[in-house]
Design a protein around this motif. Sequence first.
Motif, PDB file in Angstrom:
ATOM      1  N   ASP A  61      26.486  28.030  47.154  1.00 24.14           N
ATOM      2  CA  ASP A  61      27.210  26.789  47.404  1.00 24.14           C
ATOM      3  C   ASP A  61      26.407  25.606  46.867  1.00 24.14           C
ATOM      4  OD1 ASP A  61      25.179  26.240  49.265  1.00 24.14           O
ATOM      5  OD2 ASP A  61      26.401  26.826  50.995  1.00 24.14           O
ATOM      6  N   THR A  67      26.910  32.371  49.254  1.00 22.87           N
ATOM      7  CA  THR A  67      28.231  32.416  49.872  1.00 22.87           C
ATOM      8  C   THR A  67      28.586  33.873  50.135  1.00 22.87           C
ATOM      9  OG1 THR A  67      29.424  32.609  47.772  1.00 22.87           O
ATOM     10  CG2 THR A  67      28.865  30.377  48.541  1.00 22.87           C
ATOM     11  N   ARG A  68      29.813  34.117  50.502  1.00 20.67           N
ATOM     12  CA  ARG A  68      30.264  35.489  50.744  1.00 20.67           C
ATOM     13  C   ARG A  68      31.004  36.047  49.531  1.00 20.67           C
ATOM     14  NH1 ARG A  68      33.049  35.565  56.614  1.00 20.67           N
ATOM     15  NH2 ARG A  68      32.936  37.808  56.203  1.00 20.67           N
ATOM     16  N   ASP A 360      35.616  25.535  49.326  1.00 21.86           N
ATOM     17  CA  ASP A 360      34.772  26.598  49.885  1.00 21.86           C
ATOM     18  C   ASP A 360      33.284  26.318  49.675  1.00 21.86           C
ATOM     19  OD1 ASP A 360      34.682  26.946  47.159  1.00 21.86           O
ATOM     20  OD2 ASP A 360      35.326  29.055  47.175  1.00 21.86           O
ATOM     21  N   ILE A 362      31.742  25.834  46.873  1.00 17.99           N
ATOM     22  CA  ILE A 362      31.275  26.225  45.538  1.00 17.99           C
ATOM     23  C   ILE A 362      31.748  25.169  44.554  1.00 17.99           C
ATOM     24  CG2 ILE A 362      31.367  27.974  43.727  1.00 17.99           C
ATOM     25  CD1 ILE A 362      31.916  30.047  45.940  1.00 17.99           C
TER      26      ILE A 362
END
Length: 415
Positions: A61, A67-68, A360, A362
């Motif tokens: 990020d 992140t996932r 999100d 990003i």
Amino acid sequence: MTTPASNTGALAGIKVLDLSRVLAGPWCTQMLADLGADVVKVERPVAGDDTRHWGPPFLKDAAGHDTREASYFTACNRNKRSITVDMAHPEGQALLRRMAQEADVVVENFKVGGLAQYGLDYGSLKALNPRLIYCSITGFGQDGPYAERAGYDLMVQAMCGLMSITGHADGTPGGGPLKVGVAVVDVFTGLYASNAILAALNARHATGEGQYIDMALLDVGMAVLANQAAGYLATGQAPGRAGNIHPSLAPYQDFATSDGNVLLAIGNDGQFARFCAAIGQPGWAQDARFATNTARVQHRADLLALMEPVMRGRTTAAWIALLEDKAVPCGPINTVAQAFDDPQVRARGLRVELPRDAGDGIATVAGVASPMRLSGTPVIYRNAPPALGQHTDEVLRGLGLDNGAIAALRERKAV
């Protein structure tokens, strides 16, 4: 399934319904998207494409934290719009059939017959849209004794013989079969599939009809054996592993230098003569054992016995400096990091940074530029690889659904 405005790519106006996941199918559809097609990627609600979770490594990020979302997904999904639809839900199936009615191309990589139960197979969709081009990608094709088997790149690299010619020879240090460092059969399947789709689109101009395309990883794995397959078919002798040595050219391999390794790729007698002159050994090029490529291949051991001590006498950089103006192909063996830092790679702009506004965290996603350089209709990087379901509402509105209808579908878990 409206197409976004301000698209001037070579495939502008072509609509692709992408039901594929992992690598081969998404690689195909990313190529179409890079060329201007409007590709709508259909993913499972909540989970999405498997490769979103194939990490580490993960995207970071704006604060630099993982992140996932796995970086694997970003390799083959830029310039697409992502929607989430549950194709096991009757209303989800109805949505996809509606989208297929407006699409030019469908790409899927389910098991043979897997989409028939949802009414999303070629026969069902052709009845709704005779102009539809429908590309199925499987491990082993739609017929034959292995048709029902699941197929994966590594399995196919082994089965098609590619691993038998990759790696060092048995009995040498590190000897044994090896896979290629990239899922190369998947990537090549995506390339072949995109070519087949473009051919089918061109054929449709003449006939007005779409058609079915059956792509199999095993077929592609056999096809890309190229000269190695041709050699076997000509002689009946199966080639083996030989490390970085070329079976039909010499010297065409890596050599140890005083500080590392260098790659020589001498492909003809003129290059070899210039190499010999550069190192002060012009007589090697007149030696009957080495005067022609065929002779050099036949006497490879003798040639290497002479060359290897000489090659260890200079640094890698010194060899490149010596040979680069002699038209003798020579270069370093880079890491991926070194390759991205190479001045030619930088000059060609092969790293691209695409902004992503998906809420999100990003901010940008880095990727490798498309190698397709079209002068009149160049590749345009319209979208970063999308967040899961980022464009669901946008695409459904393009089908004529209002906010209330979309909310109702979401409540019933159809999307």
